[in-house]
Enzyme design. Structure first.
Site, PDB file in Angstrom:
ATOM      1  N   HIS A   1       0.840  -1.204   0.000  1.00 62.81           N
ATOM      2  CA  HIS A   1       0.000   0.000   0.000  1.00 62.81           C
ATOM      3  C   HIS A   1       0.877   1.257   0.000  1.00 62.81           C
ATOM      4  CE1 HIS A   1      -2.705  -2.941   2.242  1.00 62.81           C
ATOM      5  NE2 HIS A   1      -3.474  -2.576   1.232  1.00 62.81           N
TER       6      HIS A   1
ATOM      7  N   GLY B   1      -2.529  -1.431  -7.314  1.00 60.01           N
ATOM      8  CA  GLY B   1      -1.405  -2.360  -7.366  1.00 60.01           C
ATOM      9  C   GLY B   1      -1.610  -3.429  -8.430  1.00 60.01           C
TER      10      GLY B   1
ATOM     11  N   SER C   1      -2.639  -8.076   2.992  1.00 60.81           N
ATOM     12  CA  SER C   1      -3.195  -7.991   4.342  1.00 60.81           C
ATOM     13  C   SER C   1      -3.587  -9.387   4.825  1.00 60.81           C
ATOM     14  CB  SER C   1      -4.421  -7.072   4.348  1.00 60.81           C
ATOM     15  OG  SER C   1      -4.073  -5.807   3.822  1.00 60.81           O
TER      16      SER C   1
HETATM   17  P1  AMP Z   1      -6.397  -3.791  -0.535  1.00 61.15           P
HETATM   18  O1  AMP Z   1      -6.238  -3.008   0.718  1.00 61.15           O
HETATM   19  O2  AMP Z   1      -5.949  -5.215  -0.428  1.00 61.15           O
HETATM   20  O3  AMP Z   1      -7.737  -3.613  -1.192  1.00 61.15           O
HETATM   21  O4  AMP Z   1      -5.357  -3.150  -1.558  1.00 61.15           O
HETATM   22  C1  AMP Z   1      -5.397  -1.777  -1.853  1.00 61.15           C
HETATM   23  C2  AMP Z   1      -4.482  -1.514  -3.008  1.00 61.15           C
HETATM   24  O5  AMP Z   1      -3.152  -1.911  -2.684  1.00 61.15           O
HETATM   25  C3  AMP Z   1      -4.874  -2.300  -4.275  1.00 61.15           C
HETATM   26  O6  AMP Z   1      -4.727  -1.469  -5.410  1.00 61.15           O
HETATM   27  C4  AMP Z   1      -3.876  -3.424  -4.282  1.00 61.15           C
HETATM   28  O7  AMP Z   1      -3.612  -3.926  -5.570  1.00 61.15           O
HETATM   29  C5  AMP Z   1      -2.655  -2.743  -3.704  1.00 61.15           C
HETATM   30  N1  AMP Z   1      -1.731  -3.753  -3.169  1.00 61.15           N
HETATM   31  C6  AMP Z   1      -2.015  -4.686  -2.245  1.00 61.15           C
HETATM   32  N2  AMP Z   1      -0.940  -5.485  -2.036  1.00 61.15           N
HETATM   33  C7  AMP Z   1       0.036  -5.032  -2.865  1.00 61.15           C
HETATM   34  C8  AMP Z   1       1.376  -5.435  -3.123  1.00 61.15           C
HETATM   35  N3  AMP Z   1       1.933  -6.472  -2.519  1.00 61.15           N
HETATM   36  N4  AMP Z   1       2.075  -4.728  -4.041  1.00 61.15           N
HETATM   37  C9  AMP Z   1       1.517  -3.682  -4.687  1.00 61.15           C
HETATM   38  N5  AMP Z   1       0.265  -3.254  -4.484  1.00 61.15           N
HETATM   39  C10 AMP Z   1      -0.471  -3.918  -3.589  1.00 61.15           C
END
Ligand code: AMP
Length: 272
Positions: free
Chosen positions: A28, A138, A177
């Site tokens: 993030h 991401g 997460s």
């Molecule tokens: P989330 O909180 O899981 O919905 O993720 C929020 C944003 O963070 C999304 O755009 C994900 O693709 C990005 N994201 C989560 N994990 C990673 C990672 N390991 N590398 C890059 N971006 C990430």
């Protein structure tokens, strides 16, 4: 929120938005840094969006660490955090959805019916509330990237979509997460996703272009990890998410698997 971002835009700033579900990690924060580099006012949203969870999924136990998240965001220079309640985002009687047809039933959408409808609806709402010039996502969620890009194109949304590379742990596991759910044994088993993608990358570097052979090689890695349940391992067109015959014009190798009760995803973008 809108008053704050409109005031900033009025003062000549570009607005960046990083949508998250909280429980923040370096993945993030890489998005926040990318936003910081090219926009003047960086906003992050923290919202565990109920509409993107299926009835038997992990909504109730999804990790939440709001105060720590705010500290991390503040340290990265994020000016505004948007953390609405569920009632605020979905007032009683909310029945309007944004759906990207077809793409939303592929890859994760096939195993998680309704998931992407929840994602595109909440992301549309965030775009309308924050009115960002650029939004940062991401590559970790490759299907989500394809679907959001298509939504922005199809609905003429005035938002630039910036996609940032996957951030990994030192041993290759993609940060997530949901990694917090893994016990030490599960944590080791989870490496099979990255191993399968690394095998595909090796074969590509050796000149293999047959998607079928790459798919088989990726799936084969899971034969050595019988306690990990493979959901899918596919070689697809990164924009349409459809299976392809060969990778000569680029491809997305995408994988999802269950380690115990934890569903993990990872992918490799093969550029040509
Ligand atoms: P989330 O909180 O899981 O919905 O993720 C929020 C944003 O963070 C999304 O755009 C994900 O693709 C990005 N994201 C989560 N994990 C990673 C990672 N390991 N590398 C890059 N971006 C990430």
């Amino acid at each position: 929120m809108r008053a704050a971002t409109r005031a900033a835009r009025g003062a000549g700033m570009r607005i960046g938005l990083v949508p998250t579900m909280g429980a923040l990690h370096e993945g993030h924060l890489s998005l926040v840094r990318a936003a910081r580099a090219v926009t003047g006012l960086v906003t992050a949203s923290i919202f565990v969006n109920p509409t993107q969870f299926g009835p038997n999924e992990d909504l109730a136990k999804y990790p939440r660490s709001f105060h720590r998240d705010c500290e991390l965001l503040q340290r990265e220079g994020v000016e505004l955090v948007f953390a609405p309640s569920t009632e605020e985002m979905y007032p009683a009687g909310a029945v309007t959805w944004v759906t990207v047809e077809e793409l939303s039933n592929k890859l994760d959408g096939r195993s998680r019916p309704g998931h992407f409808r929840g994602v595109t609806t909440v992301v549309s709402k965030l775009f309308h509330i924050v009115e960002p010039d650029a939004a940062f996502f991401g590559q970790k969620d490759a299907a989500q990237v394809a679907i959001i890009r298509r939504m922005v194109r199809d609905l003429n949304l005035p938002v630039e979509i910036v996609v940032c590379p996957i951030v990994r742990e030192p041993d290759g596991l993609a940060m997530s997460s949901r990694n917090a759910y893994l016990d030490p044994e599960g944590r080791k088993k989870a490496l099979v996703l990255h191993r399968a993608l690394t095998r595909v990358q090796q074969l590509v570097e050796q000149g293999e272009i047959s998607a079928e052979k790459l798919r088989m090689a990726g799936r084969n890695e899971f034969a050595g990890a019988p306690s990990v349940r493979l959901d899918y391992f596919e070689i697809v067109n990164p924009d349409t998410l459809d299976p392809i015959q060969d990778i000569s014009k680029g491809a997305l190798a995408a994988v999802a698997a269950y380690v115990g009760g934890t569903r993990l995803i990872d992918n490799l973008l093969i550029q040509r």
